[in-house]
Design an enzyme around this catalytic site. Sequence first.
Site, PDB file in Angstrom:
ATOM      1  N   GLY A 187       0.845  -1.187   0.000  1.00 41.58           N
ATOM      2  CA  GLY A 187       0.000   0.000   0.000  1.00 41.58           C
ATOM      3  C   GLY A 187       0.883   1.241   0.000  1.00 41.58           C
ATOM      4  N   GLN A 212       3.097  10.028   1.036  1.00 44.34           N
ATOM      5  CA  GLN A 212       4.367   9.288   1.066  1.00 44.34           C
ATOM      6  C   GLN A 212       5.226   9.568  -0.170  1.00 44.34           C
ATOM      7  OE1 GLN A 212       2.449   5.302   2.112  1.00 44.34           O
ATOM      8  NE2 GLN A 212       4.376   5.216   3.214  1.00 44.34           N
ATOM      9  N   CYS A 218       5.908   0.303   7.715  1.00 42.48           N
ATOM     10  CA  CYS A 218       5.552   1.432   6.850  1.00 42.48           C
ATOM     11  C   CYS A 218       6.746   1.754   5.972  1.00 42.48           C
ATOM     12  CB  CYS A 218       5.172   2.641   7.706  1.00 42.48           C
ATOM     13  SG  CYS A 218       4.757   4.110   6.734  1.00 42.48           S
ATOM     14  N   LEU A 219       6.493   1.981   4.685  1.00 39.65           N
ATOM     15  CA  LEU A 219       7.595   2.298   3.771  1.00 39.65           C
ATOM     16  C   LEU A 219       8.279   3.608   4.148  1.00 39.65           C
ATOM     17  CD1 LEU A 219       5.943   1.304   0.362  1.00 39.65           C
ATOM     18  CD2 LEU A 219       7.612   0.003   1.700  1.00 39.65           C
ATOM     19  N   HIS A 278      -4.375   1.849   7.406  1.00 37.76           N
ATOM     20  CA  HIS A 278      -3.040   2.447   7.483  1.00 37.76           C
ATOM     21  C   HIS A 278      -2.908   3.592   6.465  1.00 37.76           C
ATOM     22  CE1 HIS A 278       1.515   1.910   7.931  1.00 37.76           C
ATOM     23  NE2 HIS A 278       1.419   2.649   6.850  1.00 37.76           N
ATOM     24  N   GLU A 279      -3.382   3.354   5.233  1.00 35.36           N
ATOM     25  CA  GLU A 279      -3.211   4.373   4.183  1.00 35.36           C
ATOM     26  C   GLU A 279      -4.123   5.577   4.428  1.00 35.36           C
ATOM     27  OE1 GLU A 279      -0.632   3.898   2.622  1.00 35.36           O
ATOM     28  OE2 GLU A 279      -0.453   1.741   2.910  1.00 35.36           O
ATOM     29  N   HIS A 296      -2.511   7.808   6.761  1.00 36.13           N
ATOM     30  CA  HIS A 296      -1.491   8.657   6.116  1.00 36.13           C
ATOM     31  C   HIS A 296      -2.113   9.932   5.565  1.00 36.13           C
ATOM     32  CE1 HIS A 296       2.396   6.685   6.144  1.00 36.13           C
ATOM     33  NE2 HIS A 296       1.931   5.542   5.667  1.00 36.13           N
TER      34      HIS A 296
HETATM   35 NI    NI Z   1       2.824   3.695   5.688  1.00 35.29          NI
END
Ligand code: NI
Length: 178
Positions: free
Chosen positions: A46, A51, A89-90, A131-132, A135
Amino acid sequence: MAVLPIRRFGDPVLRQRAGETDQVTELHRRLANDMLETMREAPGVGLAGPQVGVLERIFVWEVDDRHGVVVNPAIVSRSRGTVEEEEGCLSLPGLYYPVVRSAAVVVEGVDENGEPVRLVAEDLLARVCQHEIDHLDGVLFIDHLPEELRKEALTRLRNEALGLPSTPMPRGAAEGGL
Ligand code: NI
């Protein structure tokens, strides 16, 4: 298509609220393709607009052999039941902590063509959606941790930023970044 740089913890864009998208245009279709490519290259399951430095309410996801784009997503219902699973998380690479999330959610929004989309999400996809969407509100998964673990996570991030050694993260079952 292009792989975009992923913003890391400490970048203020990750703490801002993304704005609603008034109209889905060719620019969003191009952005969505770039975000899908960036997510796959990471690799992740995701990725949200902030991000990649875009303060618009858009995220992409890919779980198993399904993928999609949601613009202006809203959680319209959620299960009473919750599950605690390890999450990463990226934008906070290397950090994995258990996070409590709703077990299932229904998400509505529009797709990259401006068509209505409705996701009935369970398991990993439910987690990805929550989660997204966080963000898009400037919320990171470490914000959901109990105080003690949150402090530990922030210490790890600070040590990493300073180039100091940190005890290795006992990595569990996390299935790629979000
Ligand atoms: Ni994330």
